[in-house]
Design a protein around this motif. Structure first.
Motif, PDB file in Angstrom:
ATOM      1  N   TRP A 131      78.719  13.298  53.982  1.00 11.97           N
ATOM      2  CA  TRP A 131      77.483  13.611  54.720  1.00 11.97           C
ATOM      3  C   TRP A 131      76.507  12.434  54.746  1.00 11.97           C
ATOM      4  CZ3 TRP A 131      77.435  17.004  58.226  1.00 11.97           C
ATOM      5  CH2 TRP A 131      78.206  18.157  58.140  1.00 11.97           C
ATOM      6  N   ALA A 167      75.125  11.044  58.192  1.00  9.32           N
ATOM      7  CA  ALA A 167      73.680  10.924  58.398  1.00  9.32           C
ATOM      8  C   ALA A 167      73.285   9.631  59.077  1.00  9.32           C
ATOM      9  CB  ALA A 167      72.944  11.056  57.065  1.00  9.32           C
ATOM     10  N   ALA A 173      73.788  12.848  63.778  1.00  6.25           N
ATOM     11  CA  ALA A 173      72.853  13.198  62.700  1.00  6.25           C
ATOM     12  C   ALA A 173      71.613  13.885  63.248  1.00  6.25           C
ATOM     13  CB  ALA A 173      72.462  11.933  61.939  1.00  6.25           C
ATOM     14  N   ARG A 187      70.304  17.640  62.317  1.00 10.60           N
ATOM     15  CA  ARG A 187      68.956  17.924  61.801  1.00 10.60           C
ATOM     16  C   ARG A 187      68.290  19.043  62.622  1.00 10.60           C
ATOM     17  NH1 ARG A 187      68.828  12.263  61.796  1.00 10.60           N
ATOM     18  NH2 ARG A 187      69.187  11.400  59.698  1.00 10.60           N
ATOM     19  N   LYS A 203      66.156  10.462  56.385  1.00 14.08           N
ATOM     20  CA  LYS A 203      67.278  10.585  57.304  1.00 14.08           C
ATOM     21  C   LYS A 203      68.472  11.289  56.665  1.00 14.08           C
ATOM     22  CE  LYS A 203      65.215   8.357  60.609  1.00 14.08           C
ATOM     23  NZ  LYS A 203      64.788   9.093  61.827  1.00 14.08           N
ATOM     24  N   VAL A 204      68.410  11.526  55.359  1.00 17.01           N
ATOM     25  CA  VAL A 204      69.508  12.185  54.649  1.00 17.01           C
ATOM     26  C   VAL A 204      69.568  13.654  55.079  1.00 17.01           C
ATOM     27  CG1 VAL A 204      70.426  12.867  52.405  1.00 17.01           C
ATOM     28  CG2 VAL A 204      69.335  10.625  52.696  1.00 17.01           C
ATOM     29  N   LEU A 205      70.765  14.133  55.375  1.00 21.43           N
ATOM     30  CA  LEU A 205      70.958  15.570  55.676  1.00 21.43           C
ATOM     31  C   LEU A 205      71.051  16.301  54.338  1.00 21.43           C
ATOM     32  CD1 LEU A 205      73.615  15.102  58.509  1.00 21.43           C
ATOM     33  CD2 LEU A 205      71.218  15.753  58.809  1.00 21.43           C
ATOM     34  N   THR A 209      74.104  17.859  51.782  1.00 18.95           N
ATOM     35  CA  THR A 209      74.590  16.782  50.910  1.00 18.95           C
ATOM     36  C   THR A 209      74.419  17.173  49.444  1.00 18.95           C
ATOM     37  OG1 THR A 209      73.881  15.205  52.589  1.00 18.95           O
ATOM     38  CG2 THR A 209      74.411  14.333  50.404  1.00 18.95           C
TER      39      THR A 209
END
Length: 934
Positions: free
Chosen positions: A15, A19, A25, A29, A157-159, A163
């Motif tokens: 993930w 991302a 990505a 989101r 920006k991390v899902l 994750t």
């Protein structure tokens, strides 16, 4: 088997890689935000976790528990289902699910689980010896900067929802337990989540086959606060056609108190039709490969083993495995089916063919359920099928046609039991009050008796049967038993028993204060007949009436005609109760009205005087008045009809007038001497004797008519007496009672004339005093005689009477005013010695003055000359213009009280047309004639 931690790291790496891919990505989101928005209630995730626990226990093939621990800042959830495996982790780290409804799964762990992110940005999972978390804040920590740099990512920006982050366990869990720790984003969310927790109740069992123990511990509120819900299932029953029936006992322990609930659950599996499976909505909802589906209906059972309606505020009433919190069914029982629901699991898709088919299945199951409970819960099943009309989309398209329609069809005339235990149709049943069962208890009433009340077969409902407004029926009360046919039937069978029956019915009704219609108050008479109470009498004779029987033997005949109440009924009920029912007593009033009155009314021949007087006195004492003409004594010693006899007070002082008019007067003194009650006798005779209410037009008009008939042929003195009498009557009346009457009256010349043709004599002080000129040579009259008035003080009242009532003229006509003016002017000329001759067109006289002819036009007026304009005709105007100074206009004003003549010579000089302003006529005639003579 590979360590689950390796799978956690693998999913994290996957993930983080996804991302950094731009479009994919960004789409993920947005999708995750939409998933959060699907769930409106903050506490919705608890139900999703519960459903996933149910699926985990199904995979483990065992029954188990689901626990919730509440803190102000976090929620801990535990279950002992199958621990997480790699597939579960993959589902948890995605927004899809591998769980298929066809395989029995109820939850979608990849989607529904995401509802937790509505309240938390940090969730820990501990299962199968492995711990990991989803934590938005973690990716902002300095120690993970190198990892993000490796993937070229910024923290935001991390899902993070997908994750996982491996962590070390801090607690040793019981074998097979999975633990979730949800850290609340805000402590205030506790208050919203607790609403969902509080709603967890006994009905949870309905959609759970493996979870059978739900424990809620509120650590925030303190020790001992919380709730535990456990349920057990009794051995199943079956209807033989696939419908399974089971009894579920639910125990709820809440804050130290223990409550038990029981439910009767009906379940049945149905084969899914091919056309339903092929429907696009069915496919979209992942139901196309489902071949069978089970539906369920549940009723609550009270502690006394009766069915009880479930009230909507207490339970969610419709389930699609999870409760549909925004659906109101209006029903009093629970329904469960695998409905296709909208995102967020709060509402169902009304148009889906799948859902309509499930409703048809529920309708079939409902038929079986109704048949079952009708036989086994005969006394309590009907109230659970009462409903409230919701009238929304679900109600109109699903609930009403299928569920309510089935209830109406199957229970159109439901079966109930009567008090004897046999089954009957509700349409043949009546409820009975406690008083009715009191009569049944002592053998005074049976169901066979009801045919007389209802005219067909009826049965008394068992008092334990519970009904509902929609299934309401008549209630048989004690007053319903006051039925003439029923009483007659009982009396013909056993008179004594019928008397006891009536006594008990009335005793119960009167004690309860029931309002018994007069048309139902039946009694048994001494002859054994059935009569209304108001048509019967208590057989007690007052002494006063006994004393009258010798003088009025017809009383005995009257008494023999009466229906008396049976003596036994008097003993049982007592005279006071009989009076309350309307049974009459023999009274002087009744005897007077039915017997004595008939001997004095003119419909019967008149009695001799003493008997007539005695009878009239009794009627007056008993009735107060008579309503029709009676025989009365008159002052001339005769007996006459009351409507031909007059009140003597009208003729007090005018007795001779009564004789003159041929009127008989009531001898009221003959009656008053019996009891000296003048006002009472006045009231008694006022309704039958003439003249007590003179304002009644009939009596007043009759008097005027009689006076009118003889006034013209009576002597002058008698006429005066008649007119004075009529005035006395007039003075006694209110103004609105006056009537106009024109009749013959005496004139000032002792002759007779119609009252409307005569003028008021000056003695009556009229506004226009004409009589003074009659003696001075002016021809006028006739005038009303001065003999009527007694003196000047009476003049105003006589003037009003003559003018308003008899129509005597108060003023002369305009023609007389003009004639008087001519007479007055001619008299003035002749008194001066002038020769006067009649005129021609345009003037009234020709007067020779100084050897010349003067042409005179005379006008008369009641008003002053200064207040008027004098109008000349066209011919008079021509004459005025032709003769000039020799044309005189003379106006006589203030006629008749103070007439004066005024002259205007040559009026043509001051007029342009034919009107002469009165202010220009200034010279008195006497002054002009004085000047002309010199």
């Amino acid at each position: 088997m590979r360590d689950l931690r390796d799978k956690v790291r693998e999913m994290q790496s996957y993930w983080l890689g996804i991302a950094r891919s731009g479009i994919a990505a960004k789409s993920l989101r947005n999708t995750l935000r939409l998933v959060e928005l699907m769930y409106i209630e903050p506490g919705q995730f608890l139900l999703e976790f519960l459903q996933n626990a149910e699926d985990a226990l199904m995979e483990a093939n065992r029954r188990g528990y689901f626990k919730i621990e509440l803190y102000r800042d976090k929620i801990i959830i535990r279950n002992n289902g199958k621990p997480f495996d790699e597939k579960d982790l993959e589902s948890l780290c995605s927004i899809t699910s591998e769980k298929k409804p066809a395989l029995g799964y109820k939850g979608f762990i990849g989607i529904g689980w995401k509802s937790v992110y509505k309240v938390s940005k940090h969730v820990e999972i501990h299962s199968a010896g492995t711990c990991f978390e989803f934590n938005e804040e973690y990716w902002r920590r300095p120690e993970v900067a190198d990892i993000l740099k490796e993937y070229g990512l910024e923290p935001d920006k991390v899902l993070w929802q997908l994750t996982p982050i491996p962590i070390e366990p801090t607690e040793a869990l019981p074998e097979g337990e999975t633990k979730f720790t949800i850290y609340l984003e805000s402590e205030s969310q506790y208050d919203e989540i607790i609403k969902t927790v509080d709603a967890f109740g006994p009905s949870l069992f309905l959609f759970l086959d493996y979870v059978n123990d739900v424990t809620i511990i509120d650590r925030f509120k303190g020790e001992g606060r919380g709730k535990r819900i456990m349920w057990s299932v009794a051995p199943e029953d079956s209807t033989g056609d696939g419908t399974r029936i089971r009894r579920v006992t639910v125990t709820v322990v809440e804050d130290g108190s223990r409550f038990t609930h029981e439910f009767l659950v009906f379940k049945k599996e149905f084969q899914v039709p091919e056309d339903i499976r092929r429907d696009p909505l069915t496919k979209e909802a992942m139901r196309s490969d489902v071949t069978k589906r089970e539906v369920a209906i549940a009723f609550e059972i009270d502690p006394w083993d009766d069915l009880k309606p479930i009230e909507e505020p207490k339970f969610w009433l419709m389930y699609s495995f999870l409760p549909l919190t925004e659906v109101r069914t209006g029903l009093k029982f629970l329904i469960q089916a695998d409905f296709i629901v909208h995102p967020g699991r709060r509402y169902i898709n009304v148009e889906a063919k799948w859902n309509k088919w499930l409703m048809e299945c529920l309708a079939k199951l409902l038929r079986d359920a109704i048949t079952y409970v009708m036989k086994r819960y005969k006394k309590s099943y009907l109230p659970v099928f009462e409903y409230t009309e919701i009238r929304d989309e679900i109600w109109e398209k699903l609930i009403k046609p299928h569920i309510v329609g089935t209830i109406g069809d199957v229970l159109r005339d439901p079966t109930v039991i009567c008090y004897k235990g046999h089954e009957i149709a509700l349409s043949r049943a009546v409820k009975a009050s406690d008083e009715i069962f009191e009569l049944i208890k002592y053998g005074l009433l049976s169901e066979e008796d009801l045919k007389y009340v209802y005219h067909d077969e009826r049965h008394i409902l068992d008092p334990g049967v519970k009904l509902a407004p929609r299934f309401s029926i008549q209630t048989l009360t004690s007053t319903d038993l006051l039925n003439e046919n029923l009483i007659k039937a009982k009396a013909s069978e056993d008179l004594k028993k019928a008397l006891v029956f009536l006594h008990r019915v009335y005793d119960l009704a009167l004690k309860k204060g029931e309002n018994i219609s007069y048309k139902r108050r039946f009694v048994i008479t001494s002859s054994g007949g059935i009569k209304l109470a108001e048509e019967t009498y208590i057989p007690e004779l007052p002494q006063q009436i006994s004393d009258l029987r010798e003088k009025f033997p017809e009383i005995d005949s009257y008494l023999k005609s009466l229906d008396f109440v049976h003596e036994e009924m008097i003993k049982l009920l007592g005279t006071e109760s009989l009076r309350r029912l309307g049974v009459k007593e023999i009274s002087l009033r009744g005897v007077a009205e039915k017997v004595i009155l008939s001997s004095i009314v003119v419909r019967s021949p008149p009695s001799e005087k003493e008997r007539l007087l005695a009878a009239t006195v009794l009627v007056k004492q008993a009735l107060g008045s008579a309503k029709e003409p009676i025989w009365v004594l008159t002052r001339d010693g005769a007996i006459s009809r009351s409507d031909d006899v007059w009140n003597p007070e009208v003729f007090r002082g005018f007795e001779g007038v009564a004789e003159l008019l041929g009127i008989k007067l009531l001898d009221i003194d003959a009656y008053v001497k019996y009891d000296n009650d003048v006002s009472g006798w006045t009231k008694f005779f006022s309704t039958v004797v003439r003249g007590y209410e003179l304002c009644r037009s009939r009596d007043y008009d009759e008097l005027v008519k009689k006076v009118k008939e003889i006034a013209g042929r009576a002597s002058v003195d008698d006429n005066a007496r008649l007119i004075r009498f009529l005035k006395r009557v007039h003075d006694a009346l209110q103004p609105n009672c006056w009537g106009k009457a024109e009749l013959r009256i005496v004139t000032d010349e002792d002759s007779f004339a119609d009252s409307g043709q005569v003028l008021l004599h000056d003695i009556y002080d009229p506004q226009e005093k004409w009589y003074q000129w009659k003696g001075k040579g002016f021809s006028i009259g006739p005038f009303i005689s001065p003999k009527y008035v007694g003196g000047p003080a009476e003049a105003p009242s006589w003037r009003e009477f003559f003018t308003k009532v008899l129509g005597v003229r108060a003023s002369a006509s305009d023609e007389i005013v003009g004639r008087f003016a001519e007479w007055f002017v001619e008299t003035k000329f002749r008194e001066r010695g002038y020769r006067v001759s009649r005129g021609g067109d345009g003037y009234d006289f020709i007067v020779n003055i100084g050897g010349e002819s003067v042409y005179v036009e005379v006008k008369g007026s009641r008003r002053s000359v200064k207040e008027i304009d004098v109008e000349l005709s066209e011919q008079e105007t021509k004459s005025a213009m032709s003769h000039g100074e020799r044309y005189w206009l003379i106006v006589v004003d203030n006629i008749p009280n103070d007439p004066k003549a005024w002259v205007l010579k040559d009026p043509a000089k001051v007029i342009s047309k034919i009107k002469v302003p009165g202010r220009d006529i200034k010279e008195p005639l006497e002054a002009v004639l004085e000047r002309e003579s010199t």
